[in-house]
Motif scaffolding. Structure first.
Motif, PDB file in Angstrom:
ATOM      1  N   GLY A  12       9.830  34.493  34.809  1.00  0.00           N
ATOM      2  CA  GLY A  12       9.068  33.403  34.197  1.00  0.00           C
ATOM      3  C   GLY A  12       8.604  32.464  35.304  1.00  0.00           C
ATOM      4  N   PHE A 133      19.786  41.939  32.590  1.00  0.00           N
ATOM      5  CA  PHE A 133      20.963  41.384  33.266  1.00  0.00           C
ATOM      6  C   PHE A 133      22.115  41.322  32.260  1.00  0.00           C
ATOM      7  CE2 PHE A 133      22.748  36.909  33.524  1.00  0.00           C
ATOM      8  CZ  PHE A 133      23.690  37.158  34.501  1.00  0.00           C
ATOM      9  N   GLY A 170      11.243  37.291  25.427  1.00  0.00           N
ATOM     10  CA  GLY A 170      12.315  37.666  26.364  1.00  0.00           C
ATOM     11  C   GLY A 170      13.338  36.561  26.556  1.00  0.00           C
ATOM     12  N   ILE A 330       8.936  25.034  20.615  1.00  0.00           N
ATOM     13  CA  ILE A 330       8.299  25.243  21.918  1.00  0.00           C
ATOM     14  C   ILE A 330       9.324  25.388  23.049  1.00  0.00           C
ATOM     15  CG2 ILE A 330       6.841  24.050  23.634  1.00  0.00           C
ATOM     16  CD1 ILE A 330       5.111  23.138  21.242  1.00  0.00           C
ATOM     17  N   GLU A 358      14.133  26.378  32.456  1.00  0.00           N
ATOM     18  CA  GLU A 358      14.513  25.821  31.142  1.00  0.00           C
ATOM     19  C   GLU A 358      15.970  26.092  30.798  1.00  0.00           C
ATOM     20  OE1 GLU A 358      11.413  26.510  28.055  1.00  0.00           O
ATOM     21  OE2 GLU A 358      13.063  26.277  26.631  1.00  0.00           O
ATOM     22  N   LEU A 371       6.466  23.030  31.940  1.00  0.00           N
ATOM     23  CA  LEU A 371       6.122  23.954  33.027  1.00  0.00           C
ATOM     24  C   LEU A 371       6.320  23.280  34.383  1.00  0.00           C
ATOM     25  CD1 LEU A 371       3.062  25.834  31.508  1.00  0.00           C
ATOM     26  CD2 LEU A 371       5.255  26.819  32.191  1.00  0.00           C
TER      27      LEU A 371
HETATM   28  C1  LIG Z   1       4.342  28.233  21.979  1.00  0.00           C
HETATM   29  C2  LIG Z   1       4.681  27.612  23.307  1.00  0.00           C
HETATM   30  C3  LIG Z   1       3.776  26.754  23.912  1.00  0.00           C
HETATM   31  C4  LIG Z   1       4.097  26.132  25.117  1.00  0.00           C
HETATM   32  N1  LIG Z   1       3.189  25.291  25.678  1.00  0.00           N
HETATM   33  C5  LIG Z   1       3.500  24.675  26.830  1.00  0.00           C
HETATM   34  C6  LIG Z   1       2.554  23.803  27.456  1.00  0.00           C
HETATM   35  O1  LIG Z   1       1.410  23.672  26.997  1.00  0.00           O
HETATM   36  N2  LIG Z   1       2.941  23.145  28.576  1.00  0.00           N
HETATM   37  C7  LIG Z   1       4.174  23.291  29.121  1.00  0.00           C
HETATM   38  O2  LIG Z   1       4.487  22.648  30.117  1.00  0.00           O
HETATM   39  N3  LIG Z   1       5.068  24.155  28.593  1.00  0.00           N
HETATM   40  C8  LIG Z   1       4.756  24.847  27.464  1.00  0.00           C
HETATM   41  N4  LIG Z   1       5.663  25.713  26.913  1.00  0.00           N
HETATM   42  C9  LIG Z   1       6.997  25.863  27.541  1.00  0.00           C
HETATM   43  C10 LIG Z   1       7.011  26.774  28.758  1.00  0.00           C
HETATM   44  O3  LIG Z   1       6.298  27.959  28.509  1.00  0.00           O
HETATM   45  C11 LIG Z   1       8.486  27.098  29.129  1.00  0.00           C
HETATM   46  O4  LIG Z   1       9.200  25.886  29.284  1.00  0.00           O
HETATM   47  C12 LIG Z   1       8.582  27.913  30.413  1.00  0.00           C
HETATM   48  O5  LIG Z   1       7.944  29.165  30.248  1.00  0.00           O
HETATM   49  C13 LIG Z   1      10.034  28.158  30.818  1.00  0.00           C
HETATM   50  O6  LIG Z   1      10.017  28.814  32.045  1.00  0.00           O
HETATM   51  P1  LIG Z   1      11.313  29.560  32.609  1.00  0.00           P
HETATM   52  O7  LIG Z   1      10.871  30.295  33.822  1.00  0.00           O
HETATM   53  O8  LIG Z   1      12.438  28.630  32.712  1.00  0.00           O
HETATM   54  O9  LIG Z   1      11.707  30.606  31.450  1.00  0.00           O
HETATM   55  P2  LIG Z   1      10.858  31.705  30.674  1.00  0.00           P
HETATM   56  O10 LIG Z   1       9.417  31.478  30.796  1.00  0.00           O
HETATM   57  O11 LIG Z   1      11.464  31.744  29.337  1.00  0.00           O
HETATM   58  O12 LIG Z   1      11.203  33.036  31.475  1.00  0.00           O
HETATM   59  C14 LIG Z   1      12.510  33.571  31.501  1.00  0.00           C
HETATM   60  C15 LIG Z   1      12.407  35.061  31.812  1.00  0.00           C
HETATM   61  O13 LIG Z   1      13.740  35.575  31.940  1.00  0.00           O
HETATM   62  C16 LIG Z   1      13.792  36.835  31.306  1.00  0.00           C
HETATM   63  N5  LIG Z   1      15.178  37.102  30.893  1.00  0.00           N
HETATM   64  C17 LIG Z   1      15.923  36.402  30.017  1.00  0.00           C
HETATM   65  N6  LIG Z   1      17.133  36.967  29.858  1.00  0.00           N
HETATM   66  C18 LIG Z   1      17.149  38.069  30.666  1.00  0.00           C
HETATM   67  C19 LIG Z   1      18.121  39.066  30.941  1.00  0.00           C
HETATM   68  N7  LIG Z   1      19.330  39.070  30.341  1.00  0.00           N
HETATM   69  N8  LIG Z   1      17.815  40.050  31.826  1.00  0.00           N
HETATM   70  C20 LIG Z   1      16.597  40.057  32.458  1.00  0.00           C
HETATM   71  N9  LIG Z   1      15.615  39.141  32.222  1.00  0.00           N
HETATM   72  C21 LIG Z   1      15.904  38.150  31.337  1.00  0.00           C
HETATM   73  C22 LIG Z   1      12.871  36.698  30.129  1.00  0.00           C
HETATM   74  O14 LIG Z   1      12.450  37.946  29.639  1.00  0.00           O
HETATM   75  C23 LIG Z   1      11.741  35.843  30.688  1.00  0.00           C
HETATM   76  O15 LIG Z   1      10.701  36.634  31.218  1.00  0.00           O
HETATM   77  C24 LIG Z   1       5.358  26.382  25.737  1.00  0.00           C
HETATM   78  C25 LIG Z   1       6.243  27.280  25.135  1.00  0.00           C
HETATM   79  C26 LIG Z   1       5.918  27.898  23.935  1.00  0.00           C
HETATM   80  C27 LIG Z   1       6.898  28.862  23.307  1.00  0.00           C
END
Ligand SMILES: Cc1cc2nc3c(=O)[nH]c(=O)nc-3n(C[C@H](O)[C@H](O)[C@H](O)COP(=O)(O)OP(=O)(O)OC[C@H]3O[C@@H](n4cnc5c(N)ncnc54)[C@H](O)[C@@H]3O)c2cc1C
Length: 392
Positions: A12, A133, A170, A330, A358, A371
């Motif tokens: 992500g 994982f 995911g 969200i 997150e 983000l």
């Molecule tokens: C509908 C919606 C709209 C949004 N709009 C906005 C916006 O306009 N602006 C904004 O700032 N934010 C927005 N967000 C929030 C933003 O998308 C998230 O906060 C951000 O994507 C989180 O990033 P991350 O890298 O922490 O986790 P994620 O993007 O959730 O990525 C985590 C990754 O880890 C992987 N993973 C998890 N567990 C495992 C495992 N056991 N083994 C291997 N891989 C694993 C997952 O498959 C995923 O690909 C929105 C979210 C949603 C749902």
């Protein structure tokens, strides 16, 4: 078994940013992702307007985060740095009327992701898809891939596994069980940027917007747009208040100010000027059709009492019963507690294991703040790991 790698789990925004920073510092990085593709939630975020950060001044920007630790990290890799990073990927941005920062219209979310993945590939980052994982210890990490278990020996491990909403992307939060078995302190995940279920069902108002209102809970207020749904209310002021209602037991009462720019006395003055209440509301007070429909949910006695009506225009009560189900919201609040982490976001109980994004215990409203913090924490751990590998 693969030897001694820098391993990032989760492709992500947080994991990919950490990968980029490490690769730019000359390190070979392996990213493991359980999906067949990267950054599904990032793409989902792009569906409703791809709001990557916000143009706000850093002082007020930082106030949007509930955790001091996150504020410090966002200050270090701030909104301007996100804009510069996008520009470096060839993605131009613009500031929308609300101050939110979007890629210019010629860049669809998938193109932003493609540009980023191409850069990572150029930097030599390897992404291993379909790797789930399942466990780790202080030297190895275990994945399931095609019903087989693989062990990878790591030198540094970054977990960027996301929150617990929109499981189909995911972010299934199964990591909570893995980490809690290792006695790592976790705050339960809760809905954030969530609508509220309300007591009174505004059935006649479903799908209608209340623009330019102010929503208040206790001393916390937020101006913006609110929408009525079949279960209650949604909208940016609603999401903003989530954090402040969270510590209290529901039901709770929020108040809508339908005319934030006028005082109750001014409204009363208008209402007293004529017997035709609806005409005054529409023509003189310029109350919107939705606001008028909302006021018409009042019983006749209340609607025709101008003193009470003026008060309710400024303070229309909405009783909220609960958040929406976690999978549809969200983002999520809760996650890995900061007391489990060093300043570098390294687990105190597992040195060489870092966390980002997150999955950490912070929350912020939508508007680019989510983000931003994922990019910032990815940057932060990427730098921390890189620094720790420098010869002393
Ligand atoms: C509908 C919606 C709209 C949004 N709009 C906005 C916006 O306009 N602006 C904004 O700032 N934010 C927005 N967000 C929030 C933003 O998308 C998230 O906060 C951000 O994507 C989180 O990033 P991350 O890298 O922490 O986790 P994620 O993007 O959730 O990525 C985590 C990754 O880890 C992987 N993973 C998890 N567990 C495992 C495992 N056991 N083994 C291997 N891989 C694993 C997952 O498959 C995923 O690909 C929105 C979210 C949603 C749902």
């Amino acid at each position: 078994m693969t030897e001694n790698e820098i391993v990032i789990v989760g492709a992500g925004p947080a994991g990919l940013m950490a990968a980029q920073i490490l690769a730019e510092n000359g390190h070979k990085v392996h990213v493991y992702e359980q999906n067949k593709a990267a950054a599904r939630k990032f793409l989902v975020a792009g569906n409703g307007g791809f709001n990557l950060t916000h143009s706000e001044q850093i002082g007020t920007f930082l106030e949007k985060y509930d955790a001091e630790e996150i504020r410090n990290i966002v200050e270090c890799f701030n909104n301007q740095k996100v804009i510069d990073w996008l520009a470096d990927l060839g993605i131009t941005t613009y500031t929308g009327s609300s101050g939110k920062i979007f890629p210019t219209r010629n860049f669809k979310p998938i193109q932003v992701l493609k540009a980023w993945l191409e850069r990572l590939e150029m930097l030599g980052v390897t992404i291993h898809y379909s790797h789930v994982f399942v466990d780790f210890n202080d030297a190895e990490i275990y994945f399931e891939n095609n019903q087989q278990q693989t062990a990878v020996k790591y030198s540094k491990l970054i977990l960027a596994l996301g929150g617990g909403s929109w499981k189909k992307t995911g972010s299934d939060a199964k990591w909570m069980e893995i980490l809690s078995k290792k006695n790592i302190g976790l705050k339960p995940l809760e809905p954030a940027n969530s609508g509220y279920n309300t007591h009174f069902k505004f059935t006649t108002l479903q799908g209608q917007y209340l623009k330019n209102i102010r929503l208040t809970f206790q001393e916390h207020t937020k101006n913006g747009e609110l929408v009525f749904t079949k279960y209650g209310i949604e909208g940016s002021p609603v999401y903003y208040l989530n954090r402040f209602t969270r510590p209290f037991e529901f039901p709770l009462t929020l108040y809508i100010d339908l005319k934030p720019n006028l005082s109750e006395a001014e409204i009363l003055g208008y209402l007293k000027s004529s017997d035709r209440i609806s005409a005054v509301l529409k023509k003189q007070l310029k109350i919107s059709t939705t606001a008028l429909n909302l006021l018409k949910t009042l019983d006749k006695e209340t609607y025709t009492n101008v003193e009470i009506l003026a008060r309710l225009i400024k303070k229309f009560p909405v009783e909220i019963l609960s958040f929406r189900p976690i999978d549809e919201v969200i983002s999520t609040a809760g996650g890995v507690s900061f007391c489990e982490l060093t300043h570098e976001l390294e687990l105190r109980k597992y040195r060489n294991v870092f966390c980002a994004g997150e999955m950490l215990d912070w929350e912020a409203p939508t508007g680019g703040y989510l983000l931003q913090a994922c990019f910032s924490t990815g940057f932060w751990v990427g730098q921390a790991v890189s620094n720790s590998l420098k010869p002393h």
